[in-house]
Design an enzyme around this catalytic site. Structure first.
Site, PDB file in Angstrom:
ATOM      1  N   LYS C 119       1.069  -1.090  -0.097  1.00 11.89           N
ATOM      2  CA  LYS C 119       0.009   0.262   0.405  1.00 11.89           C
ATOM      3  C   LYS C 119       0.700   1.393  -0.119  1.00 11.89           C
ATOM      4  O   LYS C 119       0.681   2.341  -0.444  1.00 11.89           O
ATOM      5  CB  LYS C 119      -0.824  -0.038   1.210  1.00 11.89           C
ATOM      6  CG  LYS C 119      -2.124  -1.349   1.426  1.00 11.89           C
ATOM      7  CD  LYS C 119      -2.807  -1.825  -0.286  1.00 11.89           C
ATOM      8  CE  LYS C 119      -3.532  -2.709  -0.116  1.00 11.89           C
ATOM      9  NZ  LYS C 119      -3.863  -2.996  -1.394  1.00 11.89           N
ATOM     10  N   GLU C 203      -2.170   7.184   7.880  1.00 13.57           N
ATOM     11  CA  GLU C 203      -3.079   7.910   6.889  1.00 13.57           C
ATOM     12  C   GLU C 203      -3.918   9.045   7.162  1.00 13.57           C
ATOM     13  O   GLU C 203      -4.483   8.420   8.617  1.00 13.57           O
ATOM     14  CB  GLU C 203      -4.253   7.146   5.552  1.00 13.57           C
ATOM     15  CG  GLU C 203      -3.526   6.778   4.688  1.00 13.57           C
ATOM     16  CD  GLU C 203      -4.234   5.840   4.250  1.00 13.57           C
ATOM     17  OE1 GLU C 203      -5.423   5.967   4.061  1.00 13.57           O
ATOM     18  OE2 GLU C 203      -4.137   5.875   2.848  1.00 13.57           O
ATOM     19  N   HIS C 238     -15.680  -2.043   8.898  1.00 14.57           N
ATOM     20  CA  HIS C 238     -14.790  -1.744   7.241  1.00 14.57           C
ATOM     21  C   HIS C 238     -14.710  -2.740   6.321  1.00 14.57           C
ATOM     22  O   HIS C 238     -13.886  -3.307   5.223  1.00 14.57           O
ATOM     23  CB  HIS C 238     -12.599  -1.532   7.815  1.00 14.57           C
ATOM     24  CG  HIS C 238     -12.820  -1.241   9.062  1.00 14.57           C
ATOM     25  ND1 HIS C 238     -12.445   0.403   8.498  1.00 14.57           N
ATOM     26  CD2 HIS C 238     -11.890  -0.974  10.241  1.00 14.57           C
ATOM     27  CE1 HIS C 238     -12.549   1.217   9.923  1.00 14.57           C
ATOM     28  NE2 HIS C 238     -12.303  -0.137  10.712  1.00 14.57           N
ATOM     29  N   ARG C 295      -7.516  -7.070  -9.094  1.00  9.35           N
ATOM     30  CA  ARG C 295      -8.379  -8.633  -8.991  1.00  9.35           C
ATOM     31  C   ARG C 295      -9.839  -7.882  -9.429  1.00  9.35           C
ATOM     32  O   ARG C 295     -10.664  -6.353  -9.664  1.00  9.35           O
ATOM     33  CB  ARG C 295      -8.681  -9.211  -7.964  1.00  9.35           C
ATOM     34  CG  ARG C 295      -9.287  -8.543  -7.076  1.00  9.35           C
ATOM     35  CD  ARG C 295      -9.212  -9.638  -5.684  1.00  9.35           C
ATOM     36  NE  ARG C 295      -8.919  -8.582  -5.139  1.00  9.35           N
ATOM     37  CZ  ARG C 295     -10.978  -7.687  -3.864  1.00  9.35           C
ATOM     38  NH1 ARG C 295     -11.255  -7.898  -4.400  1.00  9.35           N
ATOM     39  NH2 ARG C 295     -10.345  -6.842  -2.784  1.00  9.35           N
TER      40      ARG C 295
END
Lengths: 504, 168, 504, 168
Positions: C119, C203, C238, C295
């Site tokens: 990431k 983040e 999430h 994907r």
């Protein structure tokens, strides 16, 4: 003027009752179902908000009883009745009885039903409006001599039809003049028994033609549009088995011409609501009015799939007095849709009805697949009603994709406990003539789908599987006799579970 | 254990041996590893045969089976060695001919009777028209023969399995 | 260059395996399934042409075993592998192993998977290409002091994430600086256990934002297009629960801007095949790159429903080297589609997984409804795999129609034998905030769907039905004791049948 | 026959009389005609109550029932007059308090234990984190109490119904 109904009664059963209930549910309209004694557990009864028994299994004593239906509508406080198709859907008397009881009949006026229901009057009416009909007698035929005259005038072969007709009943094709008297007698008897009216007329029997019909929507304010065509040439004994939209024979110019004529036919009887104008289309793209069906058709979903328009929702809006939401230029046909009528009939035994309990149902789904059905695990198929139990509809970007998708959906569809015509459709999807779109109304007479050579690989597979099962059940029954008290589970499942545990 | 499968006019010989929770099946000189499972009663099975996957509908009536795989229906008979020997003896003792009762395949109403006693009929000739589920269905002669008796009349309702016509 | 595959192996199970097999079937491509010991009877095993056992139930010993999968592909003669989603779908090592074995991996290159899978590297790569990312650390955080510095710089709240992350694992939201050390420790432990890599980054935790993602299709010839967006703000822990397309927050100009950025992000890694670029979108229509999923997504059907494009078929075409059939201007979004992820979880008991045998399944169908599922009568839900067992997708002309249709489809969906989250979705469809489209990623924390007042009518209905059943079973067990030998049928059904016979 | 339905903290009294193949049910002074059918075992029922149609999922465990109708789940208890009198006597003899065993609602692995013996807990406090089906799930205290003992440790796998924590 109403903008919507508060509560709608559905005067029908089976998949079409569920189809209409679904639309009401999506519009937030309350729903009332009716059921005969054998339908107490049926899906439409459980789906509706309310359900009322209307008598014995025989349709004559329940689903065809106008008095009982009006009574239920009154007692339940329904403000409209949807007739579905079949039963009383094209019965002008029922439409009038609704009117008189202050209920909205979701369909055209009794007058339009009456005119289009009398096939001779329908021919005369649309002819007067400038629509070309299949050549034939101007009115009912009075007897043998007149019939022979007409047959000689229009030329053989001819078809003898009942003016009150529908569904292939009271219909005889005549290839030689000397067959005509017997055909007239047989058709009159059949029509009398089926419709209580043995009046007959003659039409030329057109060969190498397609059955192509146009879907109409018309509101109370004079707006009439068509939603393109459906090709319904795949028929067995004059009963449609498969329908598709668009027709492989169609081009935009022809669609425009035929659509205009269809709209003209509808306007000739001040048509309101959804209806269908049927034509025969020949190889030279000449087309002839056959009849108009003043109701929702069995095959309406193929039109819904290619236009994105929900016809039952539009029926409800129109009946509530609203204006059409679409103009002719808003209607676009995208891709291709095909419908197979899945019936409890044995294709390997001359399509004899197959009755019994459907123990397990696996309906296909996934991209581009729709099933309109009222089947559920444990449902009993009885002798009382139509053997069609479900409709399988697919959509594809092209006709080729739709056929391949139908093939895979047919393979997925499983109905345990009864025989169905699914294998017939699987073979149809593999037929080169069908794939090429070379269709006409005699397709099934000419293409011998069920007499093809047997597949030697599948024959061996069948032999091996059956021997294995016979072997297993022998082993199991032997061990069951030894251990009768130990388990009441299926030994099959136990075997599977045990090995999973061991290997896991 | 040896099994004989009669399918159409052919007899296929198989030999089945237990192999763990699977079966080793010899057929025509080949050996296949077969894993059959019942998915749902009464009739849905999954078979992996040397990793080839098949779904089959199999209905048993005694040692006779109707097997539907893809779009093909097979009617077949399975016997082990012992049952086969037994039936060979019996069939020599009772040759397969004589009377045949043609029965109603479903309940319904008799619309018309199309033959009379004494009439000779070919295989496929319509004997009786039965009406059920809005449809009329011709009940046909399953083989050549002579009509010995007609057991029903037009207008009568019949139960499934009721004899309609007797051929001889 | 290939134009199509001869045989495709699906390295997955459940609904996505069936979804991919369906597409292969529709293209006439041969199929190979793999299965663990507990999946012998599963739908994907029965659907494929061939099926191979790959070991015990635990995914680590079966569906995650690259060596076994490559071996089956070789033995079966497959020329390509579709990974589905989950399991090895975003594993660069697996993609490389396929390549080395001469098999086509149906997805992007190992390099693109690798870059987007890390990431931090993904953030750096797309930033270099001019894409705005969620504010955060430039790279991995080395320890507490650095993390505190960054948190002070970007401002609280922040979210600690695993660089190898996904699915909400190794993720902690931090609202106060003194919570940061504990969050770092917990996230590192979780990430280490889940991914074997405990590297973290920070983040800014954006509030009142929507999760909006863009579907990408890219071919080997440099053509990259997007198929519009999906809104996925309805999340629990999430995890996405419901997705829709288009987003209620979207307008054509914003779609164009976000779509362009999504295409840019895909191009930054020379992306090929189907992929998804995820953004957070705030109230001022500012958007931030979150990550790219390399994907097929679980929620791909909503895009298929509004564009008419079959994404799996496109994946297969692209992997075979063919050019995209569509240009950006061919893509049109029509109507609205919504997907609910149906899981074996009890919404009345904190969404605890519910295991057991599904004895009977009734999947909804009819107009505008699609179910992607691998459920069948008798299927056992085990603890080994994801509790999501089916996806219910609907299409409507408008978002309002889609919601009403979803409501009726949810009511039709019945899974007997286990608990499911269907009642949760039914309540969501009735939520005024949801209907108004006022969504953000904290929606489910703020709208208490399961604590609403109970319906007193339904309470009485429940009481009456249960008392009636208790009464009946008492009567039945009494009569059974008297007549134990007479019947082994369910007395319930017998009662129903008897009364039908009598009245009929 | 009289029945008592306990639903939440309320008790509803009903009187049921057979009426042909239906039931006449008196409740709160009204009489309703009820036609209940089992559609599919184990748990799907159709009820027509004065022509109102309902589908219900009903699972029975002894005299306790879980009833799902539309999107609402009710947990209720049904007793006839006799059973009710019996249980009233019993409940006076054994007041409902004391030890409570918190059990695993499904098989899985213990990820973490979040309480220690002697700790007092409020209703809803997480006791143990169980992992199953890729998800982690907090097993919470069903009522206020004190942790008497912890019966599992992190990393251990547990069976459904296995005791995790004992409260008192």
């Amino acid at each position: 003027m109403l903008t919507s109904f508060r509560k709608v009664m559905v005067a029908n059963r089976g998949e079409i009752a569920v189809r209409v209930l679904r639309a009401c549910e999506e519009l937030g309209i309350g729903t009332v179902a009716v059921y005969s004694d054998v339908d107490r557990n049926a899906l439409h009864v459980r789906y509706a908000d309310e359900a009322y028994n209307i008598g014995p299994a025989s349709a004559r004593e329940s689903y065809l009883r106008i008095d009982k239906l009006i009574d239920v509508a009154r007692r339940s406080g329904a403000d409209a009745i949807h007739p579905g198709y079949g039963f009383l859907a094209e019965n002008a008397e029922f439409a009038r009885a609704c009117q008189e009881a202050g209920l909205t009949f979701i369909g055209p006026s009794p007058e339009a039903i009456h005119v289009m229901g009398d096939k001779v009057m329908a021919r005369q009416t649309v002819q007067a409006a400038g629509v070309t009909v299949v050549p034939g007698s101007d009115g009912p035929v009075s007897g043998e001599p007149e019939a022979i005259d007409i047959a000689e005038r229009i030329g053989l072969p001819v078809v003898v039809k009942a003016t009150a007709g529908g569904g292939g009943k009271g219909m005889r094709v005549v290839h030689r003049l000397d067959e005509l008297p017997a055909a007239l007698r047989a058709a009159a008897n059949e029509a009398g028994a089926a419709f209580g009216d043995s009046t007959l007329y003659l039409e030329k029997y057109l060969e190498n033609v397609r059955h192509v019909e146009f879907q109409i929507l018309a509101d109370r304010h004079g707006n009439v549009i068509h939603l393109g065509e459906r090709e319904c040439s795949i028929q067995r004994r004059h009963q449609k088995m498969l329908e598709e939209s668009p027709s492989p024979a169609m081009d935009p110019r022809l669609r425009e011409r035929m659509g205009e004529v269809a709209v003209k036919a509808a306007k000739s009887v001040n048509y309101e609501n959804a209806g269908t104008v049927e034509f025969l289309l020949d190889k030279d793209k000449k087309f002839y009015f056959l009849e108009m069906n003043t109701r929702l058709q069995v095959e309406h979903p193929v039109t819904e799939m290619v236009t994105g328009i929900d016809l039952v929702i539009e029926q409800l809006r129109i009946a509530a007095g609203r204006r059409l939401r679409y103009r002719q230029r808003d209607i676009q046909v995208k891709g291709c849709a095909i419908e197979c009528r899945i019936s409890a009939e044995d294709p390997f035994n001359d399509f004899l009805p197959s009755i019994g309990v459907i123990t397990n149902v696996y309906e296909p789904s996934g991209p581009g697949v729709r099933v309109d059905s009222a089947v559920f695990d444990g449902m009993e198929v009885t002798i009382y009603y139509d053997p069609m139990i479900a409709k399988l509809i697919v959509w594809g970007e092209t006709r080729g994709q739709a056929i391949l998708r139908m093939r895979r959906a047919l393979r997925e569809f499983k109905l345990l406990g009864i025989r169905t015509n699914l294998p017939f459709f699987l073979r149809l999807m593999d037929s080169p003539s069908f794939i090429a779109g070379r269709l006409d109304t005699a397709f099934l007479e000419k293409v011998p789908l069920l007499q093809q050579d047997e597949n030697s690989v599948l024959k061996e597979v069948a032999a091996i599987a059956t021997a294995a099962i016979a072997h297993r059940s022998k082993i199991i029954s032997a061990s069951r006799n030894q251990n009768a008290h130990k388990t009441d589970h299926s030994p099959w499942r136990t075997a599977g579970r045990r090995s999973a545990m061991r290997e896991g | 254990m040896k099994y004989y499968v009669e399918i159409n006019d052919e007899t296929i010989e198989l030999d089945i041996t237990e192999r763990g929770d699977k079966l080793a099946i010899s057929i025509g000189g080949r050996e296949l590893l077969v894993d059959v499972r019942e998915i749902n009663a009464p009739s849905l099975y999954s078979m992996l045969m040397d990793n080839q996957s098949y779904e089959l509908f199999i209905d048993a009536q005694g040692d006779s089976y109707n097997v539907l795989v893809n779009d093909e229906l097979f009617r077949l008979k399975v016997q082990d060695e012992w049952a086969r020997r037994l039936s060979n003896i019996q069939s020599r003792a009772h040759p397969a001919e004589g009377e045949l009762q043609v029965k109603a395949p479903m309940p319904g109403a008799v619309v018309a009777v199309e033959v009379t006693p004494g009439e000779t009929v070919k295989r496929g000739k319509g004997l009786v028209i039965l009406s059920a589920m809005k449809m009329e269905n011709a009940i046909k002669a399953p083989r050549d023969g002579t009509v010995k008796s007609v057991e029903v009349t037009a207008g009568q309702t019949v139960q499934q399995g009721q004899t309609l016509v007797v051929l001889e």
